[in-house]
Design an enzyme around this catalytic site. Structure first.
Site, PDB file in Angstrom:
ATOM      1  N   LYS A 116       0.813  -1.221   0.000  1.00 39.59           N
ATOM      2  CA  LYS A 116       0.000   0.000   0.000  1.00 39.59           C
ATOM      3  C   LYS A 116       0.843   1.265   0.000  1.00 39.59           C
ATOM      4  CE  LYS A 116      -4.383  -1.620   1.646  1.00 39.59           C
ATOM      5  NZ  LYS A 116      -5.555  -1.409   2.468  1.00 39.59           N
ATOM      6  N   LYS A 228      -5.572 -10.351  -5.885  1.00 44.73           N
ATOM      7  CA  LYS A 228      -6.695 -10.494  -4.949  1.00 44.73           C
ATOM      8  C   LYS A 228      -7.867  -9.594  -5.359  1.00 44.73           C
ATOM      9  CE  LYS A 228      -7.084  -8.287  -0.932  1.00 44.73           C
ATOM     10  NZ  LYS A 228      -7.157  -7.849   0.469  1.00 44.73           N
ATOM     11  N   LYS A 231     -11.620  -4.466  -2.429  1.00 42.07           N
ATOM     12  CA  LYS A 231     -12.664  -3.438  -2.341  1.00 42.07           C
ATOM     13  C   LYS A 231     -12.288  -2.191  -3.104  1.00 42.07           C
ATOM     14  CE  LYS A 231     -13.982  -3.724   2.469  1.00 42.07           C
ATOM     15  NZ  LYS A 231     -12.759  -3.579   3.241  1.00 42.07           N
TER      16      LYS A 231
HETATM   17  P1  AMP Z   1     -10.627  -5.799   3.923  1.00 42.03           P
HETATM   18  O1  AMP Z   1     -11.331  -5.757   2.616  1.00 42.03           O
HETATM   19  O2  AMP Z   1      -9.154  -5.640   3.768  1.00 42.03           O
HETATM   20  O3  AMP Z   1     -11.250  -4.919   4.960  1.00 42.03           O
HETATM   21  O4  AMP Z   1     -10.819  -7.282   4.471  1.00 42.03           O
HETATM   22  C1  AMP Z   1     -11.861  -7.718   5.331  1.00 42.03           C
HETATM   23  C2  AMP Z   1     -11.814  -9.231   5.493  1.00 42.03           C
HETATM   24  O5  AMP Z   1     -12.088  -9.856   4.238  1.00 42.03           O
HETATM   25  C3  AMP Z   1     -10.440  -9.763   5.914  1.00 42.03           C
HETATM   26  O6  AMP Z   1     -10.636 -10.878   6.740  1.00 42.03           O
HETATM   27  C4  AMP Z   1      -9.799 -10.164   4.618  1.00 42.03           C
HETATM   28  O7  AMP Z   1      -8.833 -11.158   4.802  1.00 42.03           O
HETATM   29  C5  AMP Z   1     -11.009 -10.704   3.850  1.00 42.03           C
HETATM   30  N1  AMP Z   1     -10.812 -10.548   2.403  1.00 42.03           N
HETATM   31  C6  AMP Z   1     -10.614  -9.383   1.727  1.00 42.03           C
HETATM   32  N2  AMP Z   1     -10.489  -9.602   0.413  1.00 42.03           N
HETATM   33  C7  AMP Z   1     -10.605 -10.952   0.242  1.00 42.03           C
HETATM   34  C8  AMP Z   1     -10.571 -11.816  -0.890  1.00 42.03           C
HETATM   35  N3  AMP Z   1     -10.370 -11.341  -2.108  1.00 42.03           N
HETATM   36  N4  AMP Z   1     -10.712 -13.137  -0.694  1.00 42.03           N
HETATM   37  C9  AMP Z   1     -10.924 -13.633   0.543  1.00 42.03           C
HETATM   38  N5  AMP Z   1     -10.971 -12.887   1.653  1.00 42.03           N
HETATM   39  C10 AMP Z   1     -10.826 -11.556   1.528  1.00 42.03           C
END
Ligand code: AMP
Ligand code: TRP
Length: 362
Positions: A116, A228, A231
């Site tokens: 990041k 990956k 969001k």
């Molecule tokens: P974040 O989007 O970084 O806030 O992630 C929130 C939760 O979703 C965390 O537990 C991440 O590990 C999980 N997560 C985010 N993106 C993915 C993805 N592409 N596949 C699986 N888990 C995800």
């Protein structure tokens, strides 16, 4: 089992954009499944979201929607504690205390920070650097046993564990000498395991473990299946969001990047195909082999159409319920207030012990 006998499970996500099916499959779906067996806390980490600049009105909307989606995905506020991180001041306080016990070296090794920070050139926000320390505070405040997350968060949870070991070692007088430690271990009934990882009387923190799902720990981008699904991907076609319309879901899945072949094998050399199969696996509970067999002789088009249908069916009720909850602001208000009260009481208990141990006068 009463909630006091259950192990403690905690997780969170950042309201930095709308929630994706990666978040749902890798995280929230598993929280919901495990929530009956644990004493659970799930929150929206709005302080973490401040590492990026965002319009304040939009931020409020994202945070409220995230909270509503937790409930729409099946988390029951009667059974689990749901709240906003910023409603519990202990998170920021413990974060500072842990910052004073963290090393620049270990924080610079965090892959998420390395990724990041790249786009910021010379002016890397300090919040990006100390982000994992705030996350450690989130976890350690509640004496958490288990943190269900996608694979990308594993390293952060290991840091939380390292910080807990460090703080227990520094501030538990029972760990100060070999004889005291031996006596404490004997009392804890465990003289065999690594003494650092056994919880003994006087420890400030329990050591948390990450829980990573076997299927769906990393759902990939629909436009670049080697990356990956995120969001914050600027390409709107890269992710399906859990409030996308039926049409949007269909369009995105049908235009997912696969490869130039036609046979559906689900092997690693077909990352796009494998990603769609993984989504199906997670939604149906079927094994990869079973799915691959069911696609024998079929084309990529079948796979895409059926994956889209499954997602549409899964997401529609979540989207509708999220919209309903966002409109019914009073109910959300109640949930967040009650959740924050419960969380504050628990977090303050840990924070007060930490303050006493470090010599802060209360
Ligand atoms: P974040 O989007 O970084 O806030 O992630 C929130 C939760 O979703 C965390 O537990 C991440 O590990 C999980 N997560 C985010 N993106 C993915 C993805 N592409 N596949 C699986 N888990 C995800
Ligand atoms: N850093 C996590 C993510 O980006 C979100 C998070 C913050 C979190 N605090 C947490 C996850 C505590 C689990 C536990 O996904």
């Amino acid at each position: 089992m009463t909630s006091s006998q259950k192990q403690i499970m905690l997780s969170a996500l950042t309201p930095s954009n709308r929630i994706t099916i990666g978040n749902y499959i890798g995280a929230i779906k598993n929280w919901e499944k495990m929530s009956r067996d644990y004493d659970c806390l799930f929150f929206v980490v709005d302080l973490h979201a401040l590492t990026e600049r965002r319009d304040p009105t939009h931020q409020q909307e994202l945070s409220r929607r995230a909270l509503a989606s937790y409930i729409a995905c099946g988390l029951d506020p009667q059974n689990v504690t749901i709240f906003f991180q910023s409603h519990v001041p202990a998170h920021a306080e413990l974060s500072w205390i842990l910052t004073c016990h963290s090393y620049m070296g270990e924080l610079s090794r965090m892959t998420q920070f390395k990724d990041k920070s790249q786009k910021h050139g010379e002016s890397i926000p300090a919040g990006l650097f100390s982000y994992p320390v705030l996350m450690a505070a989130d976890i350690l405040l509640y004496q958490t046993d288990l943190v269900p997350v996608g694979i990308d968060q594993k390293q952060h949870i290991e840091l939380a564990r390292d910080l807990a070991i460090r703080m227990n070692g520094l501030y538990n007088p029972n760990r100060a000498s070999k004889s005291k430690l031996d006596a404490a271990l004997k009392q804890a009934g465990d003289t065999k395991s690594d003494p650092q990882t056994v919880k003994i009387a006087g420890d400030l923190f329990k050591l948390p473990d990450a829980w990573i799902p076997e299927v769906g720990a990393k759902i990939m981008s629909l436009q670049d299946p080697t990356k990956k699904m995120s969001k914050s991907d600027p390409d709107p076609k890269a992710a399906v969001y859990i409030d996308d319309s039926d049409k949007e879901i269909e369009k995105k899945v049908k235009s997912a990047v696969t490869d130039s072949g036609s046979e559906i094998r689900g092997t690693a050399d077909q990352p796009g195909v494998l990603n769609l199969l993984t989504i199906q696996q997670s939604l149906t509970g079927k094994s990869l082999d079973e799915l691959v067999q069911s696609y024998a002789g079929k084309m990529y088009g079948h796979l895409k159409a059926e994956t889209a249908d499954m997602l549409v069916e899964k997401i529609r009720p979540i989207r509708e319920e999220t919209e309903r909850l966002v409109r019914d602001g009073i109910y959300l208000q109640q949930v967040m207030q009650q959740g924050a009260e419960k969380a504050r009481a628990r977090a303050d208990a840990t924070l007060n012990q930490v303050k006493d141990a470090l010599g802060l006068i209360r």
